[in-house]
Design a protein around this motif. Sequence first.
Motif, PDB file in Angstrom:
ATOM      1  N   GLU A 126      -2.955  -4.946  -9.199  1.00  0.00           N
ATOM      2  CA  GLU A 126      -3.516  -6.288  -9.008  1.00  0.00           C
ATOM      3  C   GLU A 126      -2.482  -7.232  -8.410  1.00  0.00           C
ATOM      4  O   GLU A 126      -2.782  -7.994  -7.485  1.00  0.00           O
ATOM      5  CB  GLU A 126      -4.023  -6.828 -10.349  1.00  0.00           C
ATOM      6  N   ASP A 127      -1.252  -7.167  -8.936  1.00  0.00           N
ATOM      7  CA  ASP A 127      -0.188  -8.028  -8.393  1.00  0.00           C
ATOM      8  C   ASP A 127       0.101  -7.698  -6.932  1.00  0.00           C
ATOM      9  O   ASP A 127       0.307  -8.592  -6.103  1.00  0.00           O
ATOM     10  CB  ASP A 127       1.085  -7.867  -9.218  1.00  0.00           C
ATOM     11  N   PHE A 128       0.116  -6.409  -6.609  1.00  0.00           N
ATOM     12  CA  PHE A 128       0.334  -5.975  -5.224  1.00  0.00           C
ATOM     13  C   PHE A 128      -0.759  -6.517  -4.315  1.00  0.00           C
ATOM     14  O   PHE A 128      -0.489  -7.106  -3.258  1.00  0.00           O
ATOM     15  CB  PHE A 128       0.375  -4.446  -5.169  1.00  0.00           C
ATOM     16  N   SER A 129      -2.008  -6.340  -4.713  1.00  0.00           N
ATOM     17  CA  SER A 129      -3.132  -6.775  -3.880  1.00  0.00           C
ATOM     18  C   SER A 129      -3.129  -8.283  -3.700  1.00  0.00           C
ATOM     19  O   SER A 129      -3.369  -8.797  -2.588  1.00  0.00           O
ATOM     20  CB  SER A 129      -4.455  -6.306  -4.496  1.00  0.00           C
ATOM     21  N   ASN A 130      -2.872  -9.012  -4.786  1.00  0.00           N
ATOM     22  CA  ASN A 130      -2.835 -10.473  -4.689  1.00  0.00           C
ATOM     23  C   ASN A 130      -1.706 -10.946  -3.780  1.00  0.00           C
ATOM     24  O   ASN A 130      -1.867 -11.898  -3.007  1.00  0.00           O
ATOM     25  CB  ASN A 130      -2.662 -11.076  -6.082  1.00  0.00           C
ATOM     26  N   ALA A 131      -0.554 -10.282  -3.865  1.00  0.00           N
ATOM     27  CA  ALA A 131       0.586 -10.669  -3.023  1.00  0.00           C
ATOM     28  C   ALA A 131       0.279 -10.422  -1.553  1.00  0.00           C
ATOM     29  O   ALA A 131       0.513 -11.286  -0.696  1.00  0.00           O
ATOM     30  CB  ALA A 131       1.841  -9.900  -3.444  1.00  0.00           C
ATOM     31  N   GLY A 186     -12.226   3.976 -14.180  1.00  0.00           N
ATOM     32  CA  GLY A 186     -10.956   3.505 -13.645  1.00  0.00           C
ATOM     33  C   GLY A 186     -11.022   3.121 -12.183  1.00  0.00           C
ATOM     34  O   GLY A 186     -10.155   2.383 -11.687  1.00  0.00           O
ATOM     35  N   ILE A 187     -12.042   3.593 -11.473  1.00  0.00           N
ATOM     36  CA  ILE A 187     -12.161   3.297 -10.043  1.00  0.00           C
ATOM     37  C   ILE A 187     -12.311   1.800  -9.791  1.00  0.00           C
ATOM     38  O   ILE A 187     -11.958   1.297  -8.716  1.00  0.00           O
ATOM     39  CB  ILE A 187     -13.323   4.109  -9.436  1.00  0.00           C
ATOM     40  N   ILE A 188     -12.770   1.074 -10.786  1.00  0.00           N
ATOM     41  CA  ILE A 188     -12.903  -0.370 -10.623  1.00  0.00           C
ATOM     42  C   ILE A 188     -11.546  -1.034 -10.443  1.00  0.00           C
ATOM     43  O   ILE A 188     -11.455  -2.167  -9.953  1.00  0.00           O
ATOM     44  CB  ILE A 188     -13.668  -0.977 -11.821  1.00  0.00           C
ATOM     45  N   ASP A 189     -10.468  -0.331 -10.802  1.00  0.00           N
ATOM     46  CA  ASP A 189      -9.126  -0.899 -10.647  1.00  0.00           C
ATOM     47  C   ASP A 189      -8.774  -1.197  -9.191  1.00  0.00           C
ATOM     48  O   ASP A 189      -7.956  -2.084  -8.917  1.00  0.00           O
ATOM     49  CB  ASP A 189      -8.069   0.050 -11.220  1.00  0.00           C
ATOM     50  N   THR A 190      -9.368  -0.460  -8.249  1.00  0.00           N
ATOM     51  CA  THR A 190      -9.043  -0.691  -6.838  1.00  0.00           C
ATOM     52  C   THR A 190      -9.960  -1.721  -6.180  1.00  0.00           C
ATOM     53  O   THR A 190      -9.933  -1.892  -4.962  1.00  0.00           O
ATOM     54  CB  THR A 190      -9.083   0.628  -6.034  1.00  0.00           C
ATOM     55  N   ARG A 191     -10.735  -2.423  -6.997  1.00  0.00           N
ATOM     56  CA  ARG A 191     -11.608  -3.464  -6.437  1.00  0.00           C
ATOM     57  C   ARG A 191     -10.815  -4.557  -5.740  1.00  0.00           C
ATOM     58  O   ARG A 191     -11.340  -5.274  -4.892  1.00  0.00           O
ATOM     59  CB  ARG A 191     -12.479  -4.085  -7.526  1.00  0.00           C
ATOM     60  N   HIS A 192      -9.526  -4.705  -6.070  1.00  0.00           N
ATOM     61  CA  HIS A 192      -8.685  -5.730  -5.443  1.00  0.00           C
ATOM     62  C   HIS A 192      -8.309  -5.372  -4.007  1.00  0.00           C
ATOM     63  O   HIS A 192      -7.771  -6.223  -3.291  1.00  0.00           O
ATOM     64  CB  HIS A 192      -7.403  -5.919  -6.255  1.00  0.00           C
ATOM     65  N   PHE A 193      -8.566  -4.148  -3.581  1.00  0.00           N
ATOM     66  CA  PHE A 193      -8.131  -3.711  -2.255  1.00  0.00           C
ATOM     67  C   PHE A 193      -8.861  -4.415  -1.114  1.00  0.00           C
ATOM     68  O   PHE A 193      -8.450  -4.281   0.044  1.00  0.00           O
ATOM     69  CB  PHE A 193      -8.286  -2.201  -2.111  1.00  0.00           C
ATOM     70  N   TRP A 194      -9.941  -5.149  -1.399  1.00  0.00           N
ATOM     71  CA  TRP A 194     -10.565  -5.902  -0.310  1.00  0.00           C
ATOM     72  C   TRP A 194      -9.547  -6.867   0.303  1.00  0.00           C
ATOM     73  O   TRP A 194      -9.583  -7.113   1.511  1.00  0.00           O
ATOM     74  CB  TRP A 194     -11.799  -6.667  -0.806  1.00  0.00           C
ATOM     75  N   GLN A 195      -8.674  -7.420  -0.535  1.00  0.00           N
ATOM     76  CA  GLN A 195      -7.642  -8.325  -0.033  1.00  0.00           C
ATOM     77  C   GLN A 195      -6.682  -7.600   0.895  1.00  0.00           C
ATOM     78  O   GLN A 195      -6.236  -8.143   1.907  1.00  0.00           O
ATOM     79  CB  GLN A 195      -6.849  -8.921  -1.198  1.00  0.00           C
TER      80      GLN A 195
END
Length: 413
Positions: A126-131, A186-195
């Motif tokens: 999440e921190d990676f995707s947000n950054a 656990g696949i929901i964890d990569t939902r941040h990848f849209w960023q």
Amino acid sequence: MLSICVLFSQFFTHAAHADTNAAPVVYTLDAGLLAIARQRVAASDATVMPAYRQLLRSADKALNTTPFSVTDKGVTPPSGDKHDYLSMAPYWWPDPSKPNGLPYMRRDGHINPSTKNNDTDSKRIEDFSNAVGALGIGYYFTGDARYAQHAALLLRTWFLDPATRMNPNLKYGQAVMGSVDGRGTGIIDTRHFWQVVDAIGLIAPSGKLSDAELAGLRQWFTDYTQWLLTSKEGNDEAAARNNHGSYFDEQVANYALFTGDKDLARKLAEQALQKRIDVQIAADGRQPMELERTRAFHYSTFNLVALSRLARYGEQVGVDVWHYPDATRPALRRALDYLTQYVVNPSAWPYKDIQGVGYADYLPLMLQYERVYGVLPEAATVESDLRGQVPTATDWLLWPLVQPAVAQPGNAS
């Protein structure tokens, strides 16, 4: 906090270097609205300036981050390979009735802090995707090449560098101690990848990613999409009827657009009409499966975010999810209207939510829906409430209201 003079100096200095001619290739955000927002920033428009200042703070913070890697975690996955992503189910806790606490027991809505530390990858992803997201948007609005350069470094480290890259699977996502090494949930964890996907398009004009690196990123997402579609974990998540199924579909559609598989994206958008919307949204706009949760308002907005992304992706492949099943009373509009009444009167919320009505959760939905449906009922009241509750949310910048319902007092200086 940066002074206003410094902020304006940054904008006008950086804007001189930005490529203002080419529209960025984005799939979740809207290039046209981004252009409007950039024009408003240049004009010091008070409707976007608080969000712009917050964006600069976020981008500058991201600029100072050390590259993230799944190999940094303290616990090795069952595979023995730290390149495999690993996370623990957030709502599962040690069983106090057992000497060793195993197997863990579920406490819905209560996050176990041990699932968000450096031992696993959940907080890291999440921190990676947000950054990366903040850097990509920061580059678009300022033209500051430092943002693009650092975003490119973060992308290389997470996806491309053989020493640090993530293997394109989530076999060990949301494990439950004492029960299972990983689950489809656990696949929901990569939902941040849209960023991440949109940031790649936002920084592409900078030239900080080579053609070979861009191809490598597309290949990573191609491989990950293939795993999603063929693995047991992926099949389990695709079969989920609640928000987990929605987020599976929106992710696959997003990655399909990024990798050039429009047929797959179209298939996901078409299937969502009956498989997701008909199943999840009642005639009065309620989302019954999300209302069962201890954070019912949050999960109602959370699921609607996924469905709205599917609608956005549908726009790009000729599938009108927004106005399904009836243009005069579309399901997504009904779902938002149901929630809107409680944004203006939160004490009337009839379901459980241990954190209360989430204004920040609702805001991006309202902004995106006004983009599609025009000014919504109670727009002035809702907008006024939201500007009071979340005045600096970056969403005001990413989805600028074409016709703000609330007049702003002068220029934001």
